[in-house]
Design an enzyme around this catalytic site. Structure first.
Site, PDB file in Angstrom:
ATOM      1  N   SER A 137       0.660  -0.782   0.465  1.00  0.00           N
ATOM      2  CA  SER A 137       0.519   0.161   0.058  1.00  0.00           C
ATOM      3  C   SER A 137       0.688   0.978   0.237  1.00  0.00           C
ATOM      4  CB  SER A 137      -0.785   0.270   1.097  1.00  0.00           C
ATOM      5  OG  SER A 137      -1.041   1.162   1.713  1.00  0.00           O
ATOM      6  N   LYS A 163      -1.300  -0.828  -4.443  1.00  0.00           N
ATOM      7  CA  LYS A 163      -2.024  -0.093  -4.243  1.00  0.00           C
ATOM      8  C   LYS A 163      -2.270   0.963  -3.361  1.00  0.00           C
ATOM      9  CE  LYS A 163      -4.581   0.191   0.218  1.00  0.00           C
ATOM     10  NZ  LYS A 163      -5.482  -0.847   0.931  1.00  0.00           N
ATOM     11  N   LYS A 165      -3.089   5.208  -2.335  1.00  0.00           N
ATOM     12  CA  LYS A 165      -3.679   5.445  -1.452  1.00  0.00           C
ATOM     13  C   LYS A 165      -4.287   6.558  -2.264  1.00  0.00           C
ATOM     14  CE  LYS A 165      -4.053   3.657   2.455  1.00  0.00           C
ATOM     15  NZ  LYS A 165      -5.156   3.064   2.686  1.00  0.00           N
ATOM     16  N   ASP A 190      -7.164   3.189  -2.891  1.00  0.00           N
ATOM     17  CA  ASP A 190      -8.253   2.669  -1.811  1.00  0.00           C
ATOM     18  C   ASP A 190      -8.628   4.494  -1.283  1.00  0.00           C
ATOM     19  OD1 ASP A 190      -9.068   2.650   0.942  1.00  0.00           O
ATOM     20  OD2 ASP A 190      -7.356   1.632   1.019  1.00  0.00           O
ATOM     21  N   GLU A 215     -11.296   0.694  -3.519  1.00  0.00           N
ATOM     22  CA  GLU A 215     -11.798   0.136  -2.263  1.00  0.00           C
ATOM     23  C   GLU A 215     -11.939   1.175  -1.405  1.00  0.00           C
ATOM     24  OE1 GLU A 215      -7.684  -0.994   0.168  1.00  0.00           O
ATOM     25  OE2 GLU A 215      -8.922  -1.487   1.827  1.00  0.00           O
ATOM     26  N   ASP A 240     -13.975  -2.137   2.693  1.00  0.00           N
ATOM     27  CA  ASP A 240     -13.006  -2.092   4.052  1.00  0.00           C
ATOM     28  C   ASP A 240     -13.661  -1.881   4.805  1.00  0.00           C
ATOM     29  OD1 ASP A 240     -11.167  -1.712   5.936  1.00  0.00           O
ATOM     30  OD2 ASP A 240      -9.510  -0.600   5.020  1.00  0.00           O
ATOM     31  N   LYS A 264      -9.392  -7.494   7.447  1.00  0.00           N
ATOM     32  CA  LYS A 264      -8.751  -7.188   8.482  1.00  0.00           C
ATOM     33  C   LYS A 264      -9.464  -8.001   9.606  1.00  0.00           C
ATOM     34  CE  LYS A 264      -7.281  -2.626   6.796  1.00  0.00           C
ATOM     35  NZ  LYS A 264      -7.822  -1.216   6.612  1.00  0.00           N
ATOM     36  N   GLY A 292      -4.736  -4.666   5.520  1.00  0.00           N
ATOM     37  CA  GLY A 292      -3.114  -4.093   6.878  1.00  0.00           C
ATOM     38  C   GLY A 292      -3.873  -2.977   8.106  1.00  0.00           C
TER      39      GLY A 292
HETATM   40  O1  SMG Z   1      -0.502  -2.639   7.031  1.00  0.00           O
HETATM   41  O2  SMG Z   1       0.212  -2.425   4.926  1.00  0.00           O
HETATM   42  C1  SMG Z   1      -0.160  -2.572   6.144  1.00  0.00           C
HETATM   43  C2  SMG Z   1      -1.029  -0.869   5.534  1.00  0.00           C
HETATM   44  C3  SMG Z   1      -2.328  -1.119   4.189  1.00  0.00           C
HETATM   45  O3  SMG Z   1      -3.652   0.788   3.678  1.00  0.00           O
HETATM   46  C4  SMG Z   1      -3.154  -0.077   4.622  1.00  0.00           C
HETATM   47  N1  SMG Z   1      -4.250   0.510   5.400  1.00  0.00           N
HETATM   48  O4  SMG Z   1      -7.504   1.488   4.954  1.00  0.00           O
HETATM   49  O5  SMG Z   1      -6.406  -0.539   4.228  1.00  0.00           O
HETATM   50  C5  SMG Z   1      -6.555   0.875   4.723  1.00  0.00           C
HETATM   51  C6  SMG Z   1      -5.262   1.010   5.272  1.00  0.00           C
HETATM   52  C7  SMG Z   1      -5.617   1.352   6.687  1.00  0.00           C
HETATM   53  C8  SMG Z   1      -4.398   2.043   7.733  1.00  0.00           C
HETATM   54  S1  SMG Z   1      -3.832   3.653   7.096  1.00  0.00           S
HETATM   55  C9  SMG Z   1      -2.495   3.840   9.003  1.00  0.00           C
HETATM   56 MG    MG Z   2      -8.572   0.398   3.146  1.00  0.00          MG
END
Ligand code: SMG
Ligand code: MG
Length: 369
Positions: A137, A163, A165, A190, A215, A240, A264, A292
């Site tokens: 991510s 992925k 953001k 995402d 996402e 999510d 998750k 994650g």
């Molecule tokens: O664990 O690699 C990881 C982070 C993956 O993008 C990630 N998580 O919305 O999926 C999500 C975000 C939430 C955590 S942001 C701190």
């Molecule tokens: Mg997410």
């Protein structure tokens, strides 16, 4: 099995690089690690998915500590010798929601139970793979040049899926540039709830880039909006934040609010509910993947076991330790040549915690039992 000791540790792990999402920037990973000891002298360990502030979901670490201390743990202690993993959810059911706090407790109990039985998480869950493909991510960056540099580095390391953001103002152009620069890679985005249904025509422009999924574009409580959006855009909608239970998953699938689910365990109250969501999705032919929360090795190990269930057909945000930390709390998880990570095979979560490293990042230890 009975709880004889329970303590929460506040941990702060420096991240190798800041991680920016639509709801803020993390420079460290703050979390709570729970250690249980049972009457058999066996330990159970778990890591909380919550953050310092309630910005990803309504939960936050200080709140988790309080609800565990005052409302959840007493209910498990009251089970006395009747404590089993299966008994945790029914015992905690009267307390509404607080999924991340419940996950923290259930996972530590499950770890202790499986360590007693000498059984790995993967065996217990019904995992069918010994290695799982790793995605990564990639946060919002100051410039598209920084982003292209970061993506190039991750692809070179061997990650099999990227992925990005996104948020309003950081969406079409980063996606276009990454697609142009890196060609036919597995790519998804995402939004962490950053859009509204009024952005539907704008989000439809992502359709040109062959994304695996988008996402959580809309608010977590807007299933109807996601269903509407899914009718307008061609990119598959993945949920999510909206999915906190197997019931939510069944509802979202029935409403056609999503065609893919990010699972998750921390978001849904633990591994038993995570597996139920997997099962509901599999029954509907809906692909799932493992999300994650920047977990250390303590939380990553059982996530890898979950990601090895048969319905996890898309690469997860289950990256190697080096994606997050220079020094993990367990032996580091590493990518193999094919961009996969091995599922732990030891009893329970399957990894040993490095006591000196844990001590060096522990801010305080609070005994609860
Ligand atoms: O664990 O690699 C990881 C982070 C993956 O993008 C990630 N998580 O919305 O999926 C999500 C975000 C939430 C955590 S942001 C701190
Ligand atoms: Mg997410």
């Amino acid at each position: 099995m009975r709880i004889t000791r329970a303590e929460v540790r506040w941990v702060r792990m420096p991240l190798v690089a800041p991680f920016r999402t639509s709801f803020g920037t993390s420079y460290d990973r703050d979390t709570i690690v729970l250690r249980l000891v049972t009457d058999a002298g066996v330990e159970g360990w778990s890591e909380c998915g919550a953050e310092l502030d309630p910005l990803y979901s309504e939960e936050w670490l200080a709140g988790v500590e309080l609800v565990v201390r005052d409302h959840l743990l007493p209910r498990l202690v009251a089970l006395g010798d009747g404590l089993t993993t299966a008994a945790v959810k029914p015992a905690l059911e009267p307390v509404k929601r607080h999924f991340m706090a419940k996950h923290l407790l259930e996972t530590a109990v499950l770890d202790a139970e499986l360590r007693s039985a000498g059984m790995p998480f993967a065996t217990f869950l019904g995992s069918v793979k010994s290695r799982v493909p790793a995605g990564v991510s990639v946060g919002i960056m100051d410039s598209t040049a920084d982003l292209l540099g970061a993506v190039a580095g991750y692809l070179e390391t061997g990650y099999v899926r990227i992925k990005l953001k996104i948020e309003p103002g950081w969406d079409l152009e980063p996606v276009r540039l990454v697609r142009k620069e890196f060609g036919d890679i597995l790519l998804q985005v995402d939004a962490n709830t950053a859009y509204t249904l009024m952005d539907a025509q704008h989000l439809a422009k992502l359709d040109d880039y062959g994304l695996l999924l988008i996402e959580q574009p809309l608010r977590e409580d807007d299933l109807r909006g996601h269903a509407e959006l899914a009718r307008i855009i061609r990119t598959p909608v993945c949920l999510d934040e909206s999915i906190t239970s197997a019931r939510d998953a069944a509802t979202a699938i029935a409403m056609r609010a999503c065609s893919i689910i990010n699972i998750k365990p921390s978001r849904v109250g633990g591994y038993l509910e995570a597996r139920r969501i997997h099962d509901v999705a599999a029954a509907h032919g809906v692909p799932v993947w493992c999300g994650g929360m920047l977990e250390t090795g303590i939380g990553r190990a059982p996530n890898l076991a979950l990601a090895a269930l048969p319905g996890f057909v898309l690469p997860g945000d289950t990256s190697a330790s080096s994606r997050y930390y220079t020094q993990d709390l367990t032996a580091p998880f590493e990518l193999d040549r094919d961009g996969c990570i091995a599922v732990p095979t030891g009893p329970g979560i399957g990894v040993e915690i490095l006591p000196d490293v844990l001590a060096s990042v522990t801010d305080r230890v609070i005994p609860l039992v």
